[in-house]
Write a protein that holds these residues in place. Structure first.
Motif, PDB file in Angstrom:
ATOM      1  N   PHE A 194       0.828  -1.330  -0.158  1.00 19.47           N
ATOM      2  CA  PHE A 194      -0.059  -0.069   0.421  1.00 19.47           C
ATOM      3  C   PHE A 194       1.200   1.291   0.778  1.00 19.47           C
ATOM      4  O   PHE A 194       0.454   1.942  -0.885  1.00 19.47           O
ATOM      5  N   SER A 195       2.148   1.761   0.947  1.00 21.84           N
ATOM      6  CA  SER A 195       2.895   2.620   1.073  1.00 21.84           C
ATOM      7  C   SER A 195       3.762   2.387  -0.485  1.00 21.84           C
ATOM      8  O   SER A 195       4.001   3.633  -1.147  1.00 21.84           O
ATOM      9  N   LEU A 196       3.771   1.028  -0.532  1.00 23.22           N
ATOM     10  CA  LEU A 196       4.532   1.157  -2.409  1.00 23.22           C
ATOM     11  C   LEU A 196       3.864   2.330  -3.438  1.00 23.22           C
ATOM     12  O   LEU A 196       4.632   3.032  -4.237  1.00 23.22           O
ATOM     13  N   PHE A 197       3.145   1.494  -3.516  1.00 19.18           N
ATOM     14  CA  PHE A 197       1.834   2.038  -4.971  1.00 19.18           C
ATOM     15  C   PHE A 197       1.503   3.146  -4.509  1.00 19.18           C
ATOM     16  O   PHE A 197       1.610   4.169  -5.598  1.00 19.18           O
ATOM     17  N   MET A 198       1.528   3.829  -3.276  1.00 20.49           N
ATOM     18  CA  MET A 198       1.005   4.997  -2.843  1.00 20.49           C
ATOM     19  C   MET A 198       2.033   5.658  -3.360  1.00 20.49           C
ATOM     20  O   MET A 198       2.261   7.456  -4.192  1.00 20.49           O
ATOM     21  N   GLY A 199       3.505   5.838  -2.962  1.00 21.69           N
ATOM     22  CA  GLY A 199       4.065   6.422  -2.957  1.00 21.69           C
ATOM     23  C   GLY A 199       4.629   6.933  -4.535  1.00 21.69           C
ATOM     24  O   GLY A 199       4.647   7.328  -4.838  1.00 21.69           O
ATOM     25  N   LEU A 200       4.730   5.732  -5.497  1.00 17.25           N
ATOM     26  CA  LEU A 200       4.371   5.345  -6.884  1.00 17.25           C
ATOM     27  C   LEU A 200       4.324   6.293  -7.521  1.00 17.25           C
ATOM     28  O   LEU A 200       4.377   6.937  -8.062  1.00 17.25           O
ATOM     29  N   LEU A 222      -3.822  12.768  -3.766  1.00 19.29           N
ATOM     30  CA  LEU A 222      -3.356  11.833  -2.203  1.00 19.29           C
ATOM     31  C   LEU A 222      -5.005  10.576  -2.685  1.00 19.29           C
ATOM     32  O   LEU A 222      -4.829  10.279  -2.219  1.00 19.29           O
ATOM     33  N   LEU A 223      -5.860  11.828  -3.442  1.00 19.68           N
ATOM     34  CA  LEU A 223      -7.762  11.471  -2.800  1.00 19.68           C
ATOM     35  C   LEU A 223      -7.395  10.239  -3.849  1.00 19.68           C
ATOM     36  O   LEU A 223      -7.803   9.048  -3.380  1.00 19.68           O
ATOM     37  N   GLY A 224      -7.325  10.409  -5.421  1.00 19.03           N
ATOM     38  CA  GLY A 224      -7.091   9.277  -6.379  1.00 19.03           C
ATOM     39  C   GLY A 224      -5.717   7.979  -6.028  1.00 19.03           C
ATOM     40  O   GLY A 224      -6.271   7.210  -6.007  1.00 19.03           O
ATOM     41  N   ALA A 225      -4.799   8.675  -4.655  1.00 19.03           N
ATOM     42  CA  ALA A 225      -3.624   7.666  -4.480  1.00 19.03           C
ATOM     43  C   ALA A 225      -4.514   6.852  -3.616  1.00 19.03           C
ATOM     44  O   ALA A 225      -4.465   4.853  -3.558  1.00 19.03           O
ATOM     45  N   TYR A 226      -5.075   6.554  -2.778  1.00 19.71           N
ATOM     46  CA  TYR A 226      -5.860   6.003  -1.832  1.00 19.71           C
ATOM     47  C   TYR A 226      -6.759   5.214  -2.214  1.00 19.71           C
ATOM     48  O   TYR A 226      -7.168   4.186  -1.780  1.00 19.71           O
TER      49      TYR A 226
END
Length: 664
Positions: free
Chosen positions: A362-368, A620-624
């Motif tokens: 989850f953190s990896l994809f959010m950072g990407l 951030l909204l889209g990433a989450y």
């Protein structure tokens, strides 16, 4: 960490000691009461009437609300009411039992002040309404008694609508010996007076009524403007008294924590009363059942032995295939991601905890997706700052921490992509060699590779590769879950075989892109592993199911390809966010405004700040949302078993505060 094993506690104790035992359960924070099964020759315990307690809770909540409203009306007051989210120890909480009278006395004083405030508000409402009734006649310089009837004449004083005044006066003047006078204007019409013989009064009243005339109801010796001034003065005096009452209310601001703790303690009494209704018993004994984490059984038994004079207690471990509430134990960082998992579904008691693996991806994809070092820094600083202002353990607290952890990966990917608030810092200051390397290998748009004659953006291929790894780890989790249940064959052929096939697929694709000499062997290995996974997919089935499963698995390859392609959203979101950041920073701010002097610099900085904050919020909204979708569908879909029920220890949840260990 894993999902904790639960034991079913069965306790038989004296009816007179059950109240103290419930307190002991709460202090351990380790018992979830369950509804006791029915036994022969026993009856269910009555829960009792909790409505008086609920009324007290409502009164406490209203008292806090009154103090907060007083603070809004007197914002300059230095006294601050205590906000929700304060910490409290179990000892402090149960000491409330000895402070009930003190707190209720405070609540009575607050209620008296609230009643006084309501009374003053009601009086002011009456004064205001009375003043509004006099306002049409504020233009009069003489008292109302001046317009009284005499022995032979009648005086009609009132208000005529503006649009009907001229017609009415014209028609009224046709009556015998009528004198009219316009005395001023009021809201909605003209203040008008007519003096006429009493013999003409009835005709005049009928005429005036047809034109919407509103006759003045006052006949005192008072002048309207004097009455209005007096009423306004009384209203101001009342407002001053209300301010004094608000100040008195705010003097109890330092008692809001006590009042909230009082409400929480009463809520605990309600919970205790309801829990008693889950038990069964006789005239002298009661049977209580509950779930206890197996590692906490000794602690619970000790608490019972120190509280009860006579009892029988038994702990029976709950099998993984049976129902029990779910208690997941993870480290401080990973436990914040339990919020993400629980939004989908709480893990089943007998299932595998996905949070450690899921939190990393989850953190990896959010950072990407964010892909910017500046944004990552803001995520870390903003996430931890916002979490510090929230109630510990709340949903917003955990979500803020999730964004903060994603910020670390955003910094890593931002440094890789050379994106610092959309600005290519490294490309600007490093050598041409780095710029060439960036253009050929990292650039999200221009860097491309060829696969089977098709030109594909390099970053898109990496995103699909990461997605394949993610799915493969889902299969490894499935294998681990099967092994934990003793289903070794299922774990090997339904989990490991597919995971290895997916890893081989990644190896084959990247060897084909780099045109390695072993590409053909990688292809044979991949085909062989997928063939093995398909042919053995029905190994645990019976009868015709063995054959049917093979065909369904072969068809399922299409689903795997669809799942892998869904990770293209990582590339799309990353690219869109990076391009928007670049537009704000490079095109609008630097390219257009900076050359325009001081004004341009000011507006350029403003565009950079506002534009990037907007882009950060949207990204951030889209990433989450999309990150959650990848976890819920692609990852959880391979192994996850939800529909669990969170372990909720008796008396552990407070509406306003939260429990901390005694040594804090």
């Amino acid at each position: 960490m894993a999902i904790s094993e639960m034991s079913l506690m069965t306790l038989v104790c004296l009816d007179g000691e059950k109240d103290a035992l419930y307190d002991a359960f709460s202090k351990t924070g380790s018992v979830q009461i369950k509804k006791t099964e029915d036994y022969e020759n026993v009856q269910r315990v009555e829960a009792g009437d909790v409505s008086p307690i609920l009324e007290k809770i409502a009164g406490a909540e209203k008292a806090v609300e009154a103090i907060l409203m007083a603070k809004e009306r007197l914002p300059k007051c230095e006294i601050e009411p205590v906000k929700d989210g304060f910490s409290v120890t179990r000892t402090q909480f149960f000491n409330m039992k000895g402070r009930m009278d003190e707190t209720e006395e405070i609540l009575q004083k607050i209620q008296a002040l609230c009643d006084k405030n309501l009374q003053l508000k009601a009086e002011n409402a009456k004064l205001s309404a009375k003043a509004r009734a006099y306002e049409p006649y504020a233009c009069l310089s003489k008292p109302f008694s001046f317009y009284m009837d005499t022995r032979y004449t009648a005086t009609l004083l009132g208000v005529l609508p503006f649009d009907k005044t001229s017609d009415c006066v014209k028609e009224l003047s046709e009556l015998q010996d009528v004198k009219t006078e316009m005395l001023g204007a009021a809201k909605g019409g003209n203040v008008f007076a007519a003096v006429l013989p009493k013999t003409e009064k009835q005709k005049a009243e009928t005429l005036l009524s047809s034109y919407g005339f509103q006759r003045c109801p006052y006949s005192s010796n008072e002048v309207a403007k004097d009455v209005i001034a007096m009423l306004n003065q009384e209203e101001q005096e009342n407002l001053k008294r209300q301010t004094e009452v608000d100040a008195e209310l705010l003097s109890f601001a330092d008692k809001t924590m006590l009042i909230k703790l009082y409400a929480d303690y009463l809520s605990y009494q309600v919970e205790k009363a309801k829990a008693k209704g889950d038990g069964v018993g006789t005239k002298t004994t009661v049977v209580i059942e509950g779930y206890v984490p197996t590692e906490m059984t000794a602690r619970v038994e000790k608490a019972v032995s120190e509280t009860a004079s006579a009892y029988f207690i038994e702990f029976t471990p709950v099998k993984r295939e049976d129902f029990a509430p779910t208690l997941v134990k993870n480290g401080k960082a990973v436990e914040n991601f339990e919020f993400v998992t629980n939004m989908y579904s709480v893990p089943a008691y007998g299932a595998l905890d996905p949070n450690r693996m899921m939190s990393f991806f989850f953190s990896l994809f959010m950072g990407l997706i964010m892909g910017d070092a500046g944004y990552g820094l803001l995520m870390i600083l903003g996430g931890f700052w916002f979490a510090g202002r929230q109630r510990k353990g709340s949903a917003t607290y955990r979500m803020a921490k999730v964004f903060a952890y994603g910020g670390f990966f955003a910094i890593l990917f931002g440094a890789l992509f050379d994106s610092w608030f959309g600005f290519g810092l490294l490309r600007e200051f490093l050598s041409d060699g780095y710029r060439d390397f960036y253009a050929n290998n990292i650039d999200a748009i221009n860097a491309k590779v060829s696969l089977a004659g098709i030109s594909i953006p390099t970053m898109l291929l990496w995103c699909l590769g990461l997605g394949t790894v993610h799915i493969a780890f889902g299969q490894l989790m499935k294998a681990a879950q099967s092994f934990g249940r003793g289903k070794v064959v299922e774990g090997i052929f339904s989990g490991l075989a597919w995971a290895f096939a997916l890893f081989a697929l990644i190896f084959w694709v990247f060897s084909a892109v780099t045109k390695a000499t072993y590409t053909a062997y990688a292809g044979y290995t991949t085909a062989g592993l997928f063939g093995l996974a398909i042919l053995t997919s029905g190994i645990t089935e019976r009868g015709a199911g063995k054959v049917i499963k093979v065909f369904s698995s072969a068809y399922g390859l299409i689903n795997y390809m669809s799942d892998i392609l869904s990770y293209a959203r990582l590339y799309g979101l990353m690219l869109s966010g990076a391009q928007i950041a670049s537009i704000f920073t490079n095109t609008l701010a630097i390219g257009l405004l900076f050359p325009q002097g001081i004004v341009g610099i000011v507006f350029g900085v403003l565009i950079i700040v506002v534009g990037n904050l907007f882009n950060l919020a949207i990204s951030l909204l889209g990433a989450y949302i999309h990150d959650s979708r990848l976890q819920y569908v692609e990852f959880f879909g391979k192994f996850y078993e939800g529909e669990g029920e969170l372990f909720t220890p008796f008396g552990s949840t407070l509406a306003h505060g939260y429990f901390v260990p005694e040594n804090n």
